[in-house]
Design an enzyme around this catalytic site. Sequence first.
Site, PDB file in Angstrom:
ATOM      1  N   ASP A  10     -16.248  14.232 -15.039  1.00 47.69           N
ATOM      2  CA  ASP A  10     -17.160  14.520 -16.129  1.00 47.69           C
ATOM      3  C   ASP A  10     -18.166  15.540 -15.602  1.00 47.69           C
ATOM      4  O   ASP A  10     -17.985  16.095 -14.504  1.00 47.69           O
ATOM      5  CB  ASP A  10     -17.815  13.238 -16.656  1.00 47.69           C
ATOM      6  N   HIS A  11     -19.205  15.784 -16.352  1.00 47.55           N
ATOM      7  CA  HIS A  11     -20.200  16.783 -15.971  1.00 47.55           C
ATOM      8  C   HIS A  11     -20.884  16.469 -14.643  1.00 47.55           C
ATOM      9  O   HIS A  11     -21.242  17.374 -13.905  1.00 47.55           O
ATOM     10  CB  HIS A  11     -21.254  16.921 -17.086  1.00 47.55           C
TER      11      HIS A  11
ATOM     12  N   CYS B 134     -16.854  10.699 -11.590  1.00 48.98           N
ATOM     13  CA  CYS B 134     -17.950  10.617 -12.546  1.00 48.98           C
ATOM     14  C   CYS B 134     -19.179  10.211 -11.737  1.00 48.98           C
ATOM     15  O   CYS B 134     -19.150  10.257 -10.506  1.00 48.98           O
ATOM     16  CB  CYS B 134     -17.648   9.667 -13.708  1.00 48.98           C
ATOM     17  N   GLY B 135     -20.242   9.812 -12.376  1.00 51.87           N
ATOM     18  CA  GLY B 135     -21.464   9.468 -11.646  1.00 51.87           C
ATOM     19  C   GLY B 135     -21.261   8.379 -10.608  1.00 51.87           C
ATOM     20  O   GLY B 135     -21.678   8.509  -9.466  1.00 51.87           O
ATOM     21  N   THR B 136     -20.607   7.289 -11.006  1.00 47.94           N
ATOM     22  CA  THR B 136     -20.352   6.178 -10.082  1.00 47.94           C
ATOM     23  C   THR B 136     -18.889   6.057  -9.680  1.00 47.94           C
ATOM     24  O   THR B 136     -18.568   5.343  -8.739  1.00 47.94           O
ATOM     25  CB  THR B 136     -20.763   4.828 -10.710  1.00 47.94           C
TER      26      THR B 136
ATOM     27  N   GLY C  24     -16.503   4.200 -14.331  1.00 44.67           N
ATOM     28  CA  GLY C  24     -16.040   4.409 -15.704  1.00 44.67           C
ATOM     29  C   GLY C  24     -14.770   5.229 -15.777  1.00 44.67           C
ATOM     30  O   GLY C  24     -13.824   4.886 -16.503  1.00 44.67           O
TER      31      GLY C  24
ATOM     32  N   HIS D 240      -1.741  -0.721   0.871  1.00 45.37           N
ATOM     33  CA  HIS D 240      -1.446  -2.047   0.336  1.00 45.37           C
ATOM     34  C   HIS D 240      -1.211  -2.071  -1.163  1.00 45.37           C
ATOM     35  O   HIS D 240      -0.538  -2.989  -1.656  1.00 45.37           O
ATOM     36  CB  HIS D 240      -2.567  -3.023   0.675  1.00 45.37           C
ATOM     37  N   ASN D 241      -1.775  -1.131  -1.910  1.00 38.82           N
ATOM     38  CA  ASN D 241      -1.678  -1.167  -3.371  1.00 38.82           C
ATOM     39  C   ASN D 241      -0.884  -0.005  -3.954  1.00 38.82           C
ATOM     40  O   ASN D 241      -0.745   0.090  -5.163  1.00 38.82           O
ATOM     41  CB  ASN D 241      -3.074  -1.188  -3.998  1.00 38.82           C
TER      42      ASN D 241
ATOM     43  N   ARG E 277     -22.687  10.480  -7.674  1.00 37.51           N
ATOM     44  CA  ARG E 277     -24.059  10.040  -7.415  1.00 37.51           C
ATOM     45  C   ARG E 277     -24.117   8.946  -6.351  1.00 37.51           C
ATOM     46  O   ARG E 277     -25.176   8.403  -6.072  1.00 37.51           O
ATOM     47  CB  ARG E 277     -24.695   9.562  -8.716  1.00 37.51           C
TER      48      ARG E 277
ATOM     49  N   ARG F  31       5.700  -6.978   1.853  1.00 36.37           N
ATOM     50  CA  ARG F  31       5.068  -7.974   0.979  1.00 36.37           C
ATOM     51  C   ARG F  31       4.165  -7.309  -0.050  1.00 36.37           C
ATOM     52  O   ARG F  31       3.945  -7.847  -1.133  1.00 36.37           O
ATOM     53  CB  ARG F  31       4.300  -9.001   1.806  1.00 36.37           C
ATOM     54  N   HIS F  32       3.665  -6.109   0.272  1.00 33.28           N
ATOM     55  CA  HIS F  32       2.791  -5.400  -0.660  1.00 33.28           C
ATOM     56  C   HIS F  32       3.568  -4.887  -1.871  1.00 33.28           C
ATOM     57  O   HIS F  32       3.037  -4.801  -2.971  1.00 33.28           O
ATOM     58  CB  HIS F  32       2.081  -4.244   0.044  1.00 33.28           C
TER      59      HIS F  32
END
Length: 149
Positions: A12-13, A69-71, A74, A102-103, A113, A136-137
């Site tokens: 995002d911005h 994004c900021g965090t 989202g 693992h994932n 931010r 196993r993963h």
Amino acid sequence: MTANRRVVLSSDHAGIALRRAIATHINALGWEAVDIGPTTPESTPYPQHGAAAAQRVASEDCRFGVIICGTGQGIMMAANKVPGIRCGVCSEPFSARMIRQHNDANMLALGARVVGEGLALAIVDGFLSAEFEGGRHATRVEMIAALEQ
């Protein structure tokens, strides 16, 4: 360049400057950065950018995605709504390696931010250099995929 060396980037911005730095870094590592924007600083909703990048990964046009994004939270939530996407937010390199190992994560979300440029590049390095361990993963990743049905 083959699709397996392509990394789609979007934000995002709040993430434009960090995204551009990461694109340069990814190209220097020998990957092809596919930057799908945005390019202007006007406020723009992160869900559309997370989903757009996730579609490029889900379609196998790009092997991985890095979204910002900021965090990171989202845009990660939006990306994970696209079937076949496994995206995690990371604020340090260890977690970035582990979500690959693992994932079998195919997307990485960052908070512009939350982490500075140097740390973000180290996180991207951890993500791109790690390989899925399988074993196993693999059974657990299959369980995650079954939740999409």
